[in-house]
Design an enzyme around this catalytic site. Structure first.
Site, PDB file in Angstrom:
ATOM      1  N   SER A 196       0.794  -1.221   0.000  1.00  0.00           N
ATOM      2  CA  SER A 196       0.000   0.000   0.000  1.00  0.00           C
ATOM      3  C   SER A 196       0.830   1.276   0.000  1.00  0.00           C
ATOM      4  CB  SER A 196      -0.950  -0.044   1.194  1.00  0.00           C
ATOM      5  OG  SER A 196      -1.854   0.999   1.101  1.00  0.00           O
ATOM      6  N   HIS A 197       0.657   2.087   1.046  1.00  0.00           N
ATOM      7  CA  HIS A 197       1.292   3.407   1.112  1.00  0.00           C
ATOM      8  C   HIS A 197       2.710   3.329   1.668  1.00  0.00           C
ATOM      9  CE1 HIS A 197      -0.601   2.152   4.732  1.00  0.00           C
ATOM     10  NE2 HIS A 197       0.199   2.926   5.415  1.00  0.00           N
ATOM     11  N   ASP A 204      -2.455   6.469  -3.461  1.00  0.00           N
ATOM     12  CA  ASP A 204      -1.297   5.841  -2.810  1.00  0.00           C
ATOM     13  C   ASP A 204      -0.681   4.735  -3.654  1.00  0.00           C
ATOM     14  OD1 ASP A 204      -3.353   3.996  -2.552  1.00  0.00           O
ATOM     15  OD2 ASP A 204      -2.578   3.218  -0.664  1.00  0.00           O
ATOM     16  N   ASP A 210      -1.003   1.512  -3.993  1.00  0.00           N
ATOM     17  CA  ASP A 210      -1.845   0.537  -4.705  1.00  0.00           C
ATOM     18  C   ASP A 210      -3.188   1.113  -5.146  1.00  0.00           C
ATOM     19  OD1 ASP A 210      -2.629   0.723  -2.036  1.00  0.00           O
ATOM     20  OD2 ASP A 210      -3.431  -1.303  -2.005  1.00  0.00           O
ATOM     21  N   ASP A 249      -5.748   2.567  -3.564  1.00  0.00           N
ATOM     22  CA  ASP A 249      -7.029   2.494  -2.846  1.00  0.00           C
ATOM     23  C   ASP A 249      -7.272   3.694  -1.935  1.00  0.00           C
ATOM     24  OD1 ASP A 249      -5.165   1.726  -0.976  1.00  0.00           O
ATOM     25  OD2 ASP A 249      -6.110  -0.193  -0.479  1.00  0.00           O
ATOM     26  N   ARG A 250      -6.210   4.460  -1.652  1.00  0.00           N
ATOM     27  CA  ARG A 250      -6.397   5.635  -0.791  1.00  0.00           C
ATOM     28  C   ARG A 250      -6.566   6.898  -1.625  1.00  0.00           C
ATOM     29  NH1 ARG A 250      -2.869   5.338   4.653  1.00  0.00           N
ATOM     30  NH2 ARG A 250      -3.340   3.177   5.145  1.00  0.00           N
ATOM     31  N   LYS A 284     -11.451  -0.155  -0.863  1.00  0.00           N
ATOM     32  CA  LYS A 284     -11.547   1.292  -0.996  1.00  0.00           C
ATOM     33  C   LYS A 284     -10.936   1.681  -2.325  1.00  0.00           C
ATOM     34  CE  LYS A 284      -7.572   2.127   2.092  1.00  0.00           C
ATOM     35  NZ  LYS A 284      -7.197   0.825   2.639  1.00  0.00           N
TER      36      LYS A 284
END
Ligand code: G16
Length: 542
Positions: A112-113, A276, A278, A280-281, A375
């Site tokens: 992710s982030h 981010d 991946d 999703d944010r 998300k």
């Protein structure tokens, strides 16, 4: 063609808030990736001959693990794998591919982030057939299996061509390499009024979308610039890099400060957003105003009916417990269900599947809906654009109008990153032990009305998840929440969430940290943060 490899278990393969996340060198230990993937497959039933989706955020080690995962899928009996070209699929796009192609599930490779690169972070997560993260029942089974595993199965075959769109064979299994953007862009066109957004942009509305050298670059280019006609230059940092250019691909006010500064400048664009690692944010900033993720959830929910995909209204709203209560007031006004879940998108899956919630959100920069089961950063950007196109107001005007209607929930999160794990645990244990005695007492002049260790009772499958964060509520609707992060990869991270409800419109223009200062002091006094961690200031404030 297939071989069985003898292995020994690792004792640290417990999935966290969102899958297994570790430093790359840990994943590079012999058999480490294979053990985890075999533990996933051993925890599933009924996938023989079925489809598995594999994709990741393109970070360092992504391509290697895609090959391993595909070969193990072949040896374990999957009939087909769908892989994003180059091994790339944003997390929401992967969720969509699983759903659209009726796959059995998917492996999403992402941290992710978190930063990427040879000594930075990597991650593997399993998503189930609804497209969402595996629920705790499955992640617990995976962890249990990882502690007893003795062998794994893998195809003894050369690598497939990860960059060639089309069908290939890996043993008896079909490998289909797909364009990572197409299915996703088509889905977005069904949800939003692209004509209205196109007209808004044509009328001179300006925007900037920062992909932070992560996975949404190609998605932003295709959707915002090609399909919606935003001028070239709207998308920045759009070339995905294995190390994200050496930055944290985390769209918050610290790591996307350049974007924030641009939006605060007099000649900045009307709208700025970032996503981010991946995809999703999301980060949403209007000209001259940052919208907190908690407020964004509330404002999107209040206006969602203006977008075609949501025109018949929302069934309900769900938010994670540490997310502010701003959305609760919208749900109350709309007279729809409101659900408070633990941190982690996986907890929304049942509510979405049961049709109880339509829109979900978290303070950690995540918003999404029932269109997928993750998300979705770009989705949030497009819903904002659709609302702006219909209402013909600025982000600032929408925010002020929203606060005037519902009141304002001042909100901030203070992170103490990389602290000593035993100190962090002790802070939580000490505070937990004091909870029963707190109600009725005062700290820093604030009266405590309620204090508990949040437990979630899933209304759909009746499962219970305990110890999901300590919350201390004060008179007037303010609160502080303490939790340990489940996504970090070194030491512990204490998250302190602070919220104050302010109904009076004359007090809606305070500086956020100033509005929360007494609550922060109360939190320090209650938990003795300095005594337990040696720190008197957070490492990140968002
Ligand atoms: C993950 C989860 C989110 C969660 C976030 C922060 O996001 O999917 O549901 O809110 O981590 O979790 P924690 O506070 O435990 O660090 P992502 O974007 O990292 O996948």
């Amino acid at each position: 063609m297939f071989k069985t490899v003898v292995t020994k278990p690792f004792d640290d393969q417990k999935p966290g808030t969102s899958g297994l996340r570790k430093k790359v060198p840990e994943f590079q230990q012999e058999n480490y990736v294979e053990n985890f993937i075999q533990s996933v497959f051993d925890s599933l039933e009924g996938f023989k001959g079925k489809t598995l989706v594999i994709g990741g955020d393109g970070r360092y080690y992504n391509r290697e693990v895609v090959q391993i995962a595909a070969k193990m899928a072949a040896a374990n009996g999957f009939g087909r794998v769908l892989v994003g070209k180059g091994g790339i699929l944003s997390t929401p796009a992967a969720s969509n591919v699983i759903r659209k192609h009726k796959a059995f599930g998917g492996l999403i490779l992402s941290a992710s982030h978190n930063p990427g690169g040879p000594t930075e972070d990597f991650g593997i997560k399993y998503n189930i057939g609804n497209g969402g993260p595996a629920p705790e029942k499955i992640t617990e089974a995976i962890f249990a299996r990882s502690k007893t595993i003795t062998q794994y199965m893998i195809a003894d075959a050369p690598d497939f061509d990860i960059d060639a769109i089309g069908s290939q064979k890996l043993g008896a299994m079909d490998v289909e390499v797909i364009d990572p953007v197409t299915d996703y862009a088509e889905l977005m066109e069904t949800l939003f009024d692209f004509d209205a957004i196109r007209a808004l942009i044509k009328s001179g509305f300006t925007l900037r979308f920062d992909s932070m050298h992560a996975v949404t670059g190609p998605y932003g280019k295709e959707i915002l610039e090609r399909r919606l006609g935003a001028p070239e230059g709207t998308c920045i940092n759009f070339v995905p890099l294995e190390d994200f250019g050496g930055h944290h691909p985390d769209p918050n006010l610290v790591y996307a400060k350049d974007l924030y500064d641009l939006l605060m400048s007099s000649d900045g664009p009307d709208f700025g957003a970032a996503s981010d690692g991946d995809g999703d944010r999301n980060l949403i900033i209007g000209k001259g105003i940052f919208i907190t993720p908690s407020d964004s959830l509330a404002m999107l929910a209040a206006n969602a009916h203006l977008a075609p995909g949501y025109k018949s209204g929302l069934a309900g709203i769900a938010r994670s417990m540490p997310t502010s209560g701003a959305a609760d007031r919208v749900a109350e006004k709309l007279n729809i269900g409101m659900y408070e879940t633990p941190t982690g998108w996986k907890f929304f899956g049942n509510l979405l599947d049961a049709g109880m919630a339509t829109i979900c959100g978290e303070e950690s920069s995540g918003t999404g809906s029932n269109h997928v089961r993750e998300k979705d950063g770009l989705w949030a950007v497009l819903l904002w654009l659709n609302i702006l196109a219909v209402r013909k107001l600025s982000v600032m005007q929408i925010a002020h109008e929203h606060w005037a209607t519902y009141g304002r929930n001042y909100y901030s999160r203070h992170d103490y990153e990389g602290v000593d794990t035993s100190g962090a645990n002790k802070l939580m244990d000490d505070l937990r032990a004091r909870l029963p005695a707190l109600p009725g007492t005062s700290v820093q002049g604030l009266k405590i009305t309620h204090a508990d260790d949040f437990a979630y009772h899933d209304p759909v499958d009746k499962s219970v998840s305990e110890h999901q964060g300590i919350r201390i509520l004060f008179e007037g609707g303010s609160r502080v929440v303490f939790r340990l992060s489940g996504t970090g990869t070194s030491g512990a991270t204490i998250r302190l969430y602070i919220e104050r409800y302010e109904p009076d419109p004359k007090r809606h223009d305070l500086e956020t940290q100033a509005a929360l200062a007494d609550l922060v002091r109360a939190a320090h006094e209650l938990a003795d943060i300095k005594g337990h961690t040696g720190r008197d200031k957070p490492s990140v404030i968002t």
